[in-house]
Scaffold this motif. Structure first.
Motif, PDB file in Angstrom:
ATOM      1  N   UNK A  97     -63.577 -12.144 -11.395  1.00 30.54           N
ATOM      2  CA  UNK A  97     -64.044 -13.334 -10.692  1.00 30.54           C
ATOM      3  C   UNK A  97     -63.121 -13.666  -9.524  1.00 30.54           C
ATOM      4  N   UNK A  98     -63.667 -13.675  -8.323  1.00 33.78           N
ATOM      5  CA  UNK A  98     -62.857 -14.070  -7.165  1.00 33.78           C
ATOM      6  C   UNK A  98     -63.069 -15.533  -6.785  1.00 33.78           C
ATOM      7  N   UNK A  99     -63.821 -16.262  -7.582  1.00 29.97           N
ATOM      8  CA  UNK A  99     -64.020 -17.693  -7.343  1.00 29.97           C
ATOM      9  C   UNK A  99     -62.977 -18.515  -8.112  1.00 29.97           C
ATOM     10  N   UNK A 100     -62.295 -17.846  -9.022  1.00 27.29           N
ATOM     11  CA  UNK A 100     -61.250 -18.466  -9.846  1.00 27.29           C
ATOM     12  C   UNK A 100     -61.790 -19.739 -10.505  1.00 27.29           C
ATOM     13  N   UNK A 101     -61.082 -20.858 -10.400  1.00 29.01           N
ATOM     14  CA  UNK A 101     -61.492 -22.059 -11.125  1.00 29.01           C
ATOM     15  C   UNK A 101     -62.699 -22.752 -10.502  1.00 29.01           C
ATOM     16  N   UNK A 102     -63.194 -22.240  -9.384  1.00 27.75           N
ATOM     17  CA  UNK A 102     -64.447 -22.758  -8.832  1.00 27.75           C
ATOM     18  C   UNK A 102     -65.654 -22.148  -9.540  1.00 27.75           C
ATOM     19  N   UNK A 103     -65.420 -21.157 -10.378  1.00 30.84           N
ATOM     20  CA  UNK A 103     -66.493 -20.544 -11.144  1.00 30.84           C
ATOM     21  C   UNK A 103     -67.069 -21.570 -12.109  1.00 30.84           C
ATOM     22  N   UNK A 104     -68.371 -21.568 -12.199  1.00 26.64           N
ATOM     23  CA  UNK A 104     -69.074 -22.482 -13.117  1.00 26.64           C
ATOM     24  C   UNK A 104     -69.450 -21.789 -14.427  1.00 26.64           C
ATOM     25  N   UNK A 105     -69.160 -20.473 -14.522  1.00 25.05           N
ATOM     26  CA  UNK A 105     -69.690 -19.682 -15.626  1.00 25.05           C
ATOM     27  C   UNK A 105     -68.630 -19.196 -16.610  1.00 25.05           C
ATOM     28  N   UNK A 106     -67.389 -19.622 -16.465  1.00 24.74           N
ATOM     29  CA  UNK A 106     -66.293 -19.076 -17.278  1.00 24.74           C
ATOM     30  C   UNK A 106     -66.446 -19.338 -18.771  1.00 24.74           C
ATOM     31  N   UNK A 107     -67.257 -20.310 -19.144  1.00 23.32           N
ATOM     32  CA  UNK A 107     -67.513 -20.549 -20.570  1.00 23.32           C
ATOM     33  C   UNK A 107     -68.089 -19.313 -21.249  1.00 23.32           C
ATOM     34  N   UNK A 129     -67.029  -9.833  -8.787  1.00 25.23           N
ATOM     35  CA  UNK A 129     -66.987 -10.811  -7.702  1.00 25.23           C
ATOM     36  C   UNK A 129     -68.383 -11.345  -7.376  1.00 25.23           C
ATOM     37  N   UNK A 130     -69.116 -11.654  -8.422  1.00 29.68           N
ATOM     38  CA  UNK A 130     -70.478 -12.160  -8.274  1.00 29.68           C
ATOM     39  C   UNK A 130     -70.529 -13.640  -7.934  1.00 29.68           C
ATOM     40  N   UNK A 131     -71.722 -14.230  -7.976  1.00 33.52           N
ATOM     41  CA  UNK A 131     -71.930 -15.614  -7.548  1.00 33.52           C
ATOM     42  C   UNK A 131     -71.599 -16.654  -8.625  1.00 33.52           C
ATOM     43  N   UNK A 132     -70.473 -16.519  -9.259  1.00 32.05           N
ATOM     44  CA  UNK A 132     -70.136 -17.383 -10.400  1.00 32.05           C
ATOM     45  C   UNK A 132     -69.868 -18.836 -10.023  1.00 32.05           C
ATOM     46  N   UNK A 133     -69.705 -19.138  -8.751  1.00 30.44           N
ATOM     47  CA  UNK A 133     -69.503 -20.532  -8.347  1.00 30.44           C
ATOM     48  C   UNK A 133     -70.830 -21.276  -8.197  1.00 30.44           C
ATOM     49  N   UNK A 134     -71.921 -20.585  -8.387  1.00 31.27           N
ATOM     50  CA  UNK A 134     -73.257 -21.178  -8.314  1.00 31.27           C
ATOM     51  C   UNK A 134     -73.782 -21.323  -9.744  1.00 31.27           C
ATOM     52  N   UNK A 135     -73.959 -22.547 -10.190  1.00 34.40           N
ATOM     53  CA  UNK A 135     -74.398 -22.800 -11.573  1.00 34.40           C
ATOM     54  C   UNK A 135     -75.722 -22.119 -11.889  1.00 34.40           C
TER      55      UNK A 135
END
Length: 176
Positions: free
Chosen positions: A61-71, A29-35
């Motif tokens: 990931x708790x940001x789901x599709x707001x995550x910028x890092x899923x690639x 549940x890290x900051x994955x929504x921050x590019x």
């Protein structure tokens, strides 16, 4: 990042030959929504792949599709608690999430990495479906499991249970 990569190396060193390990993970549940965080996710994914190209690489990931890092994940994993933390029903939530992952990342498996609901043991005789009853907990868990079994775009599910089970209170005593 130096210590994060060191920790990742230590985890892989310790568990590489364990047959039950299916994925390497980091940044729960890290900051994955921050590019700006994506280079760290990439560094961990690259390190894990270099050390072990046979296993998935992911994070819960708790940001789901707001995550910028899923690639940078080879397995997409979402933590969410529909009908527990918010009112959306599990079926509706997970169908949308699975379709979004499938549409955006075809070929990458998707798992529900954390979901569920809390229940208080002593409320087991309560026949209502009020929050915190085991009946409510059971209903939500069954809905989560049902949608994951029926949806071809959901590859797995992990249910969250913390202190949801009655234990031997005497065994937990500290001191003389």
């Amino acid at each position: 990042m130096k210590y994060q990569l060191q920790q990742l190396d230590e985890m892989i060193d310790m568990s590489l030959n364990h047959a039950s390990i299916m994925t390497w993970g980091w940044f729960n549940e890290g900051p994955s929504s921050d590019a700006r965080a994506c280079p760290a996710y990439k560094a961990c994914s690259d390190r894990a792949h270099d050390r072990d190209p046979t296993r998935f690489r992911t994070w819960a990931d708790n940001k789901e599709m707001e995550s910028k890092c899923l690639d940078h994940a080879s397995l997409i994993s979402f933590n969410s608690y529909p009908a527990w933390y918010y009112k959306e029903e599990p079926e509706e939530h997970w169908i949308k999430a699975a379709q979004a992952v499938y549409s955006s990342f075809p070929g990458k498996p998707f798992v529900i990495s954390e979901t569920g609901a809390g229940g208080i043991f002593e409320w087991s005789r309560n026949t209502t479906a009020a929050k915190w009853t085991q009946k409510y907990q059971t209903d939500i868990i069954l809905k989560n499991v049902d949608v994951s079994l029926k949806n071809q775009h959901i590859s797995g599910i992990t249910l969250w249970h913390y202190f949801d089970f009655k234990g031997n209170d005497g065994a937990q005593r500290v001191g003389p």
